[in-house]
Structure formats: C-alpha cells, structure tokens
Design a protein around this motif. Structure first.
Motif, short mmCIF file in Angstrom:
data_model
loop_
_atom_site.label_atom_id
_atom_site.label_comp_id
_atom_site.label_asym_id
_atom_site.label_seq_id
_atom_site.Cartn_x
_atom_site.Cartn_y
_atom_site.Cartn_z
N LYS A 221 4.67 11.15 -1.00
CA LYS A 221 3.70 10.06 -0.81
C LYS A 221 3.50 9.39 -2.17
CE LYS A 221 -1.05 8.88 0.34
NZ LYS A 221 -2.43 9.38 0.61
N VAL A 222 3.56 8.06 -2.19
CA VAL A 222 3.44 7.31 -3.44
C VAL A 222 2.40 6.21 -3.25
CG1 VAL A 222 4.67 6.01 -5.21
CG2 VAL A 222 5.92 7.69 -3.82
N GLU A 223 1.46 6.11 -4.18
CA GLU A 223 0.49 5.01 -4.16
C GLU A 223 0.30 4.49 -5.57
OE1 GLU A 223 -3.32 6.35 -2.68
OE2 GLU A 223 -2.78 8.43 -3.16
N ALA A 224 0.18 3.18 -5.67
CA ALA A 224 -0.04 2.55 -6.97
C ALA A 224 -1.47 2.82 -7.43
CB ALA A 224 0.22 1.06 -6.87
N LEU A 225 -1.63 3.15 -8.69
CA LEU A 225 -2.97 3.37 -9.24
C LEU A 225 -3.57 2.03 -9.65
CD1 LEU A 225 -2.43 6.55 -11.45
CD2 LEU A 225 -3.63 6.39 -9.27
N PRO A 226 -4.80 1.77 -9.20
CA PRO A 226 -5.42 0.48 -9.55
C PRO A 226 -5.72 0.39 -11.04
CG PRO A 226 -7.00 1.94 -8.49
CD PRO A 226 -5.67 2.63 -8.39
N ASP A 227 -5.75 -0.83 -11.51
CA ASP A 227 -6.13 -1.11 -12.89
C ASP A 227 -5.22 -0.43 -13.92
OD1 ASP A 227 -8.33 -2.60 -11.91
OD2 ASP A 227 -9.49 -0.74 -11.72
N THR A 228 -3.96 -0.23 -13.53
CA THR A 228 -2.98 0.33 -14.47
C THR A 228 -1.72 -0.50 -14.39
OG1 THR A 228 -1.95 1.85 -12.88
CG2 THR A 228 -3.88 2.67 -14.07
N MET B 242 1.68 2.57 -13.15
CA MET B 242 1.37 3.98 -12.93
C MET B 242 1.21 4.24 -11.43
SD MET B 242 1.31 5.67 -15.80
CE MET B 242 0.39 7.15 -15.37
N VAL B 243 1.70 5.40 -10.99
CA VAL B 243 1.60 5.77 -9.57
C VAL B 243 1.07 7.18 -9.45
CG1 VAL B 243 3.46 4.23 -8.81
CG2 VAL B 243 4.01 6.57 -9.53
N ARG B 244 0.50 7.47 -8.30
CA ARG B 244 0.10 8.83 -7.95
C ARG B 244 1.05 9.31 -6.86
NH1 ARG B 244 -5.97 9.50 -7.50
NH2 ARG B 244 -5.60 9.62 -9.77
N VAL B 245 1.67 10.45 -7.07
CA VAL B 245 2.65 10.98 -6.12
C VAL B 245 2.23 12.37 -5.67
CG1 VAL B 245 4.50 9.65 -7.20
CG2 VAL B 245 4.16 12.03 -7.85
N LEU B 246 2.61 12.69 -4.44
CA LEU B 246 2.35 14.02 -3.88
C LEU B 246 3.57 14.45 -3.10
CD1 LEU B 246 0.46 16.41 -3.31
CD2 LEU B 246 -0.47 15.12 -1.36
N HIS B 247 4.16 15.56 -3.51
CA HIS B 247 5.34 16.11 -2.83
C HIS B 247 4.89 16.79 -1.54
CE1 HIS B 247 9.35 18.51 -3.36
NE2 HIS B 247 9.51 17.44 -2.62
N ALA B 248 5.73 16.74 -0.51
CA ALA B 248 5.38 17.32 0.78
C ALA B 248 5.56 18.83 0.83
CB ALA B 248 6.20 16.67 1.89
N GLY C 1 0.81 -1.21 0.00
CA GLY C 1 0.00 0.00 0.00
C GLY C 1 0.84 1.25 0.00
N PRO C 2 0.21 2.42 0.22
CA PRO C 2 0.90 3.71 0.08
C PRO C 2 2.16 3.79 0.93
CG PRO C 2 -1.46 4.04 0.32
CD PRO C 2 -1.20 2.59 0.60
N ARG C 3 3.20 4.40 0.35
CA ARG C 3 4.49 4.56 1.01
C ARG C 3 4.88 6.03 1.00
NH1 ARG C 3 5.55 -0.03 3.51
NH2 ARG C 3 7.73 0.67 3.66
N VAL C 4 5.85 6.37 1.83
CA VAL C 4 6.43 7.71 1.84
C VAL C 4 7.93 7.58 1.62
CG1 VAL C 4 6.79 9.84 3.14
CG2 VAL C 4 4.63 8.60 3.36
N LEU C 5 8.42 8.19 0.55
CA LEU C 5 9.85 8.21 0.25
C LEU C 5 10.46 9.50 0.78
CD1 LEU C 5 9.82 6.96 -3.45
CD2 LEU C 5 10.37 5.63 -1.40
N LYS C 6 11.68 9.40 1.34
CA LYS C 6 12.32 10.56 1.95
C LYS C 6 13.80 10.58 1.58
CE LYS C 6 9.19 10.35 5.93
NZ LYS C 6 9.05 10.40 7.40
N GLN C 7 14.25 11.70 1.00
CA GLN C 7 15.69 11.84 0.82
C GLN C 7 16.34 11.98 2.19
OE1 GLN C 7 17.40 15.31 -0.98
NE2 GLN C 7 15.70 16.64 -0.42
N ASN C 8 17.59 11.55 2.29
CA ASN C 8 18.22 11.44 3.59
C ASN C 8 18.42 12.78 4.28
OD1 ASN C 8 19.35 9.84 5.66
ND2 ASN C 8 21.42 10.20 4.93
N ARG C 9 18.78 13.81 3.52
CA ARG C 9 19.00 15.13 4.11
C ARG C 9 18.13 16.14 3.38
NH1 ARG C 9 25.02 16.66 5.84
NH2 ARG C 9 23.76 17.88 7.28
#
Length: 359
Positions: A167-174, A177-183, A150-158
């Motif tokens: 925030k990254v989530e996989a788009l269903p039925d694709t 493809m992912v949906r991303v949102l920058h913080a 399920g949805p994950r959060v990626l973070k650069q180290n510094r």
C-alpha cells in the motif's frame, strides 16, 4: 466369445507438493495435508498417490508423473527463496507427453498472476487498475498517478503470502515522500522517498515481468471473500477479516489486535454469497475465459478468486473488487471442496478417455 464383464481401468492421479528428501520418503496419502482430497478421489473410484517435489530430485519426480493419468499441483510461486521456474518447465514436459496437469503452468500465467487484474479490469469485478511493463514506465507514470488518485496498491506479478504487495500513499506537505506498508505479516508503515520505493520494486520486473497498480479499497477492514472454484463451478467460500495493508495498533504488529481473524468457511449454497456465486458462474468466469483464451476443460481443478468489498451500489447492495486469483496452490479449502475436486477430476479423466478412444 469372451462374455466376461470387464471393469474400466482404474485411473491414477499424482498429487504434487513441495518438500525435502525426508518428506518424500515419508509421504503417504494418510499423512498428507491433502488427505481429504485423497479420500474424495478414492470414493469416486480414482487412485491417487502423493509426489513430493524439489529441484534436487526432479528427475525421479518426472518419472512418477509420467506414470500417472493426471497431476494435481499444489506448489506456491515463491517458497523459501525458490520459484517455480524449474518445476513449470518439468510440468510442461510431462503434459506434452500425455498426462493432464492442473493447473498447467500456461494457465497459471494467464489467470494465476496479478496481470489478470489488468486484463480483466473491464469485467464487473474490475477496478481502477494499471500495468507497468518496464522500470522506466513505472518511474515515469506511477508518481503522478499516486498524487492524482490517492492511495494505491502495488503488486508484483507472481507471488504469494503478501510478498511484493504494497500500500502506497503520498505524504501531505512533503516533496516526494510516501508512506508504504508491505502486506506480509508483521509489517509496519515506513516513510521514505518515492525514489527509494521505486528502486525497491524494480526487481519485480525480472521475475514477474510487470507490476500491477490498483486503487486501494477503503472497505478493506470489512474483510476478504475467497470464492473457491472447481473448474467453472463454485465449490465454497471463505470470509476473513484480514490485517494485510492495515496499519497495526500502537502495541505493534505482534499484538493480538494486529492478527488476522480466522477464515470462516462456507459451502457453495451459503445465503450471504449467492449474488457473488451467480456473478462468478454466470458472468465473470465465462467472460474471463473469453478474455484470456481459456476453455473450460483447462480451468484448474481447484482455484480461488479473492474479493474485497467495493463501494455499495445505488440500491445499497455490495459490490466486489477482485484483488487476486490463486491457481498455483489453493489450500486450505472448504469441507465441500474435496468432493467437488473429485467430480471435476472424474470429468477430466472421462474426457481424456473419450479423446483416446477417438484417436
């Protein structure tokens, strides 16, 4: 025989922040955003002076710092495209010649980077967390993990200010493809191939050395609790309804509903946060120090741990998930924090003086 009473020598502290040449010329304790810290240090009998840093006049800054007994640093990891690479080298050199530095760059690299989330994931503040050390491991492992958990959060180290947090989530039925949102403030969701996201994140390996991957916390809308620490003791709390990683309303990211709420500050004795205070002082901070190899005297004079609400436990009580530690530039701070800073600085100065006497 000399029977005159002599006062102990007045110790001096440099308070370092980033600015340009004009800010350096005009800097005083009174016009500094750290004025309350200056006042608390003065009340504790400690002389402090402001030092403005930029790479273009680093030599003059070095001379000022070497004239102090200690240095308190408030400089973000990234500011208008500039990193702390040159500053950290300067601070290491200064600390090697006598003045103590808080936070020392080596301590920041242990606790003030996102990797701490991975290294301390076994503590009570931990969550489902992974580390990618290379672009190759990131490409090979992250897509499958995203699909499975399920949805994950990626973070650069510094980084700071939400830079490099997604925030990254996989788009269903694709397919892929992912949906991303920058913080970062003002961001909106984007749909893209996962390969495009992986390519966008690859530069993070150059500056920070790794990417951290955490499970997204569904209680994010309940807000974030910032636990302010001075050394190993809680100096206060801040609670804020944040909007980072929450999609903006249909009116867009500039709408009032998309703006974060104010951070409500509380002292260390605030009743709603006593369970968190006990965990931080009695368990998690000592365990973190043991895990990272940090002694108490090296903990930053001011730092904070940011917590999101985790799932409630079997008794219905809140749990807390660490999402970041700030050790480079922890500000603004609660009303009680300047006095806590002054107490910690005085203890460090006394310890330094005892060490000098013994040697």
């Amino acid at each position: 025989m000399d029977t005159e009473c002599h006062s102990p020598p007045l110790r001096t502290i440099a308070i370092l922040s980033r600015g340009d040449a004009a800010a350096r010329r005009e800097a005083t304790a009174q016009n500094s955003r750290f004025v309350r810290v200056f006042e608390a240090l003065a009340a504790a009998g400690i002389d402090a002076f402001p030092v403005i840093y930029d790479e273009s006049f680093a030599g003059a800054v070095r001379d000022q710092l070497l004239a102090a007994d200690g240095v308190l640093v408030w400089v973000d990891p990234i500011h208008q495209g500039k990193t702390r690479a040159e500053l950290d080298a300067l601070l290491r050199d200064v600390a090697a010649q006598g003045p103590w530095v808080s936070a020392h760059p080596d301590i920041i690299l242990k606790m003030g980077v996102k990797e701490v989330l991975y290294r301390t994931r076994h503590l009570g503040w931990g969550a489902d967390t992974h580390r990618y050390d290379t672009a190759t491991s990131f490409r090979s492992q992250f897509p499958a993990r995203l699909r499975a958990s399920g949805p994950r959060v990626l973070k650069q180290n510094r980084g700071n200010g939400g830079q490099g947090v997604w925030k990254v989530e996989a788009l269903p039925d694709t397919e892929g493809m992912v949906r991303v949102l920058h913080a970062q403030c003002g961001s909106t969701p984007e749909d893209m191939p996962i390969d495009a996201l992986l390519a966008r994140c690859e530069p993070y390996f150059g500056w920070g050395g790794c990417i951290i991957d955490q499970a997204f916390q569904p209680r994010l809308p309940d807000g974030m609790i910032r636990c302010y620490m001075s050394g190993a003791k809680v100096a206060g709390f801040g609670h804020q309804k944040i909007k980072a990683l929450i999609p903006p309303p249909p009116e867009g990211p500039e709408a009032p509903e998309a703006q974060p709420g104010p951070r409500i500050m509380h002292g260390p004795d605030a009743p709603p946060f006593q369970a968190l205070r006990g965990a931080m002082e009695d368990e998690w901070t000592p365990q973190m120090m043991a895990t990272l190899g940090i002694d108490e005297s090296s903990l930053p004079v001011i730092w904070d741990a940011d917590f999101l609400y985790g799932p409630k436990d079997a008794a219905g009580a809140d749990t807390y998930v660490l999402c970041e530690i700030n050790a480079s530039s922890c500000f603004a701070i609660p009303e009680e924090a300047p006095a806590a800073i002054a107490r910690t600085v005085k203890q460090r100065l006394m310890r330094t003086e005892r060490t000098r006497v013994r040697t």
